[in-house]
Design an enzyme around this catalytic site. Structure first.
Site, short mmCIF file in Angstrom:
data_model
loop_
_atom_site.label_atom_id
_atom_site.label_comp_id
_atom_site.label_asym_id
_atom_site.label_seq_id
_atom_site.Cartn_x
_atom_site.Cartn_y
_atom_site.Cartn_z
CG HIS A 1 -2.24 0.75 0.95
ND1 HIS A 1 -2.29 1.91 0.21
CD2 HIS A 1 -3.51 0.48 1.32
CE1 HIS A 1 -3.55 2.33 0.17
NE2 HIS A 1 -4.32 1.48 0.82
CG ASP B 1 -3.24 4.60 -3.25
OD1 ASP B 1 -2.57 4.24 -2.27
OD2 ASP B 1 -3.21 5.75 -3.72
#
Lengths: 398, 248
Positions: free
Chosen positions: A371, A375
């Site tokens: 992450h 995203d």
């Protein structure tokens, strides 16, 4: 009587007057075996592993990583399994006080001691309070009454206290399998990944009708048993061309996109997990050639016959647990990559299509992405792309 | 006479070479492979010592500009510059070997001693400078580092034959020594080659310590270990320890 062992900074050569701590292999509270490496130190010139002087528990670390410690100073305390914590702590306190007050003396002492380890013995002055029944029971089970903490009046050891220790000892038993060699390194790599990478796993179902059809077509037309793994690698390679960020590595504060698409396939072998790499997977146009490479790599991985080129420089990994009847899982990203694709089993399921219930082969993909770099929306887009390619895989293979 | 294995690395990839280095040490430590002498070269790269701070030792901008890779080794010591003009040598021996050092700094005397003999054999007036350097004309041509495990020891070093010294001085922010190449264009040494150096080193190790060398290759066990270690050497948390920050 409590016996603790003190690990001191050894004098490894005449010129050495201090050493710095590079790495502790063990944490406080972990069991150690005599002769087992417990830390690495660095002198001015040489990096050396220091082994434990005794079996027991690494009770206290007295010098942290990067700390420079003079020769002869204590760096750790090893206690025996089951030692009375309070007595050990008292010992540690004395050692620490001695360290502060006697820094100059230590050097001289070391010349005489000349060993890595100095053993300190402490005699318990106090008489142990124990009931006759408890004493008899302890003797029966062969338990050292020094190790039992009494809960009766004035700390008197009762029968219940002994039974509690018996239960504890029973619970502790079990076969010990040391984590060594390749297992240990896998453990370290995976822990490192979890420490630095914030992972999110995204799952998506794939209608595998076309995959099944392609496989059947190759069987009937050319008598080739195309592997589903090959089809998946084909689709992933193409999706990676579309989304190069998934074929990248984090370097400090930057992300480096890697030109080559080298897809690893995790293979379970008798020797543990092996990940052979299909180099430039995107450039293997002919599915037969790709399939040959994949099968050959898997076979040689199982025989433990891969060369170093065939297991290095992977940029993205596919891990398939379908054959073990797993549907969904959360794969762990390799520390120098940013994503990994898990593949579940293919299973026939009722699916609603065009207002009707149909039976279709379905498999589930589990994509774990870093992450820091990727995203959720981007991960979903990539996974959608892989799915699209798989659902129309016949258009990619001839 | 002890029989040792010779590994001559085909790879010039610094990450891979460092991974192999650590894998060989582990395998020798576990007595799974014979004592080993290894030659390897890397493309342009800076290798910092295990505990060094990269930001203090390396000119990061210059590295990026010149395409010089940066990695951290598992042995201590100072930052060094590698390119194909630099030959790296390593000796890895089990505790049972005659070369296993009884005192810790002996490992450098043994290893550098043989390197000095090899250079002299080739007509280069080399000297061993304690504790772990080899010099020519008072300038350093080889530095070394060592790692002692419970059952094995490793000593590895550089040997500057004709490396790009301008690059070296550009990428290292604070070189601690004046270095030089063994080949000096103005002198007759220019006929020296990497391959000649390797042969001389094998010959002199063999003469000094009565070791018999046999060409070998990496075992499967080492190969697999190396593939795992390579992940480490390619990763930022290991290489950029200290300045690496997590960014969302």
């Amino acid at each position: 009587m409590v016996r603790v062992k003190v690990v001191i900074m050894p004098k490894l050569d005449l010129a050495m007057d201090s050493g710095s701590i590079v790495e502790w292999f063990k944490k406080e509270g972990e069991s150690v075996k005599e002769g087992e490496p417990i830390l690495t130190i660095m002198t001015q010139k040489v990096t050396t592993e220091i082994t434990s002087p005794a079996n027991g528990v690494l009770h206290k670390i007295l010098a942290e990583v990067n700390e420079e410690v003079p020769v002869g100073e204590p760096i750790a305390v090893i206690a025996e399994e089951g030692d009375d914590i309070e007595a050990v702590n008292k010992q540690v306190k004395e050692i620490l006080e001695k360290r502060v007050s006697a820094k100059v003396e230590v050097k001289e002492v070391v010349e005489e001691v000349k060993e890595e380890v100095k053993e300190i013995e402490l005699k318990e002055e106090e008489r142990v309070r124990i009931s006759p029944a408890a004493r008899k029971l302890a003797e029966e089970y062969g338990i050292d009454i020094q190790q039992i903490k009494g809960t009766g009046p004035q700390g008197r050891i009762t029968k219940e206290d002994v039974l509690r220790v018996v239960e504890e000892l029973k619970a502790k038993k079990g076969k010990i399998i040391p984590i060594t060699g390749i297992r240990k390194i896998i453990a370290e790599r995976m822990s490192l990944s979890h420490k630095i990478i914030p992972p999110v796993t995204y799952c998506m179902e794939v209608d595998a009708t076309d995959m099944v059809a392609v496989r059947r077509m190759f069987k009937e037309r050319e008598n080739i048993d195309l592997s589903y793994n090959t089809l998946i690698i084909k689709a992933v390679a193409k999706a990676l061309l579309d989304y190069p960020i998934f074929n990248s590595t984090v370097e400090g504060e930057n992300v480096r996109l890697i030109d080559d698409i080298n897809i690893g396939l995790a293979v379970a072998t008798d020797y543990g997990l092996v990940v052979p790499i299909i180099h430039n997977a995107d450039k293997k146009e002919d599915i037969r050639e790709l399939d040959k490479i994949v099968r050959d790599l898997i076979e040689r991985a199982r025989q433990n016959k891969l060369s170093i080129d065939e297991v290095t420089n992977g940029t993205f990994i596919v891990t398939n647990l379908g054959m073990f009847k797993i549907d969904i899982f959360t794969p762990i990203i390799f520390p120098d990559q940013v994503a990994i694709l898990g593949v579940g089993r293919m299973v026939e399921k009722p699916v609603v299509a065009d207002g009707q219930i149909k039976i279709k082969p379905i498999l589930t993909l589990s994509l774990t992405a870093d992450h820091r770099v990727i995203d959720g929306a981007l991960a979903a887009t990539f996974l959608n792309r892989v799915t699209e390619y798989l659902e129309k895989i016949s258009s990619l293979v001839q | 006479m002890e029989e040792w294995r010779v590994l001559d690395s085909r790879s010039f990839d610094p990450y891979r070479n460092m991974a192999i280095e650590e894998a060989v040490l582990l395998a020798v430590n576990e007595a799974k492979v014979p004592n080993t002498i290894r030659f390897w070269r890397n493309t342009e790269s800076v290798i910092v010592g295990r505990s060094q701070k990269i930001e203090e030792e390396v000119n990061l901008d210059k590295c990026t500009k010149l395409g010089v890779k940066i990695l951290r080794r598992f042995t201590g010591g100072g930052a060094v510059y590698h390119d194909l003009g630099n030959l790296n040598w390593s000796i890895v021996m089990n505790r049972s070997s005659i070369l296993y050092p009884k005192k810790i700094l002996e490992i450098y005397k043994e290893a550098c001693g043989a390197i000095v003999e090899s250079l002299r054999y080739l007509g280069v007036d080399a000297k061993f400078e304690e504790p772990n350097n080899v010099t020519v004309d008072g300038k350093k041509v080889s530095g070394s580092a060592a790692y002692i495990k419970k059952n094995a020891a490793l000593c590895h070093g550089t040997l500057l034959l004709n490396a790009n010294l301008a690059n070296l001085n550009n990428v290292l922010s604070r070189p601690r020594y004046v270095v030089t190449n063994i080949i000096n264009e103005s002198e007759k040494r220019s006929s020296l080659t990497i391959s000649l150096l390797k042969k001389a080193i094998l010959l002199n190790f063999s003469k000094l310590y009565r070791i018999k060398f046999k060409a070998g290759k990496l075992s499967q066990y080492e190969t697999r270990l190396a593939s795992l270690f390579e992940t480490k050497y390619r990763s930022s948390p290991w290489n950029f320890k200290g300045i690496y920050k997590q960014s969302i």
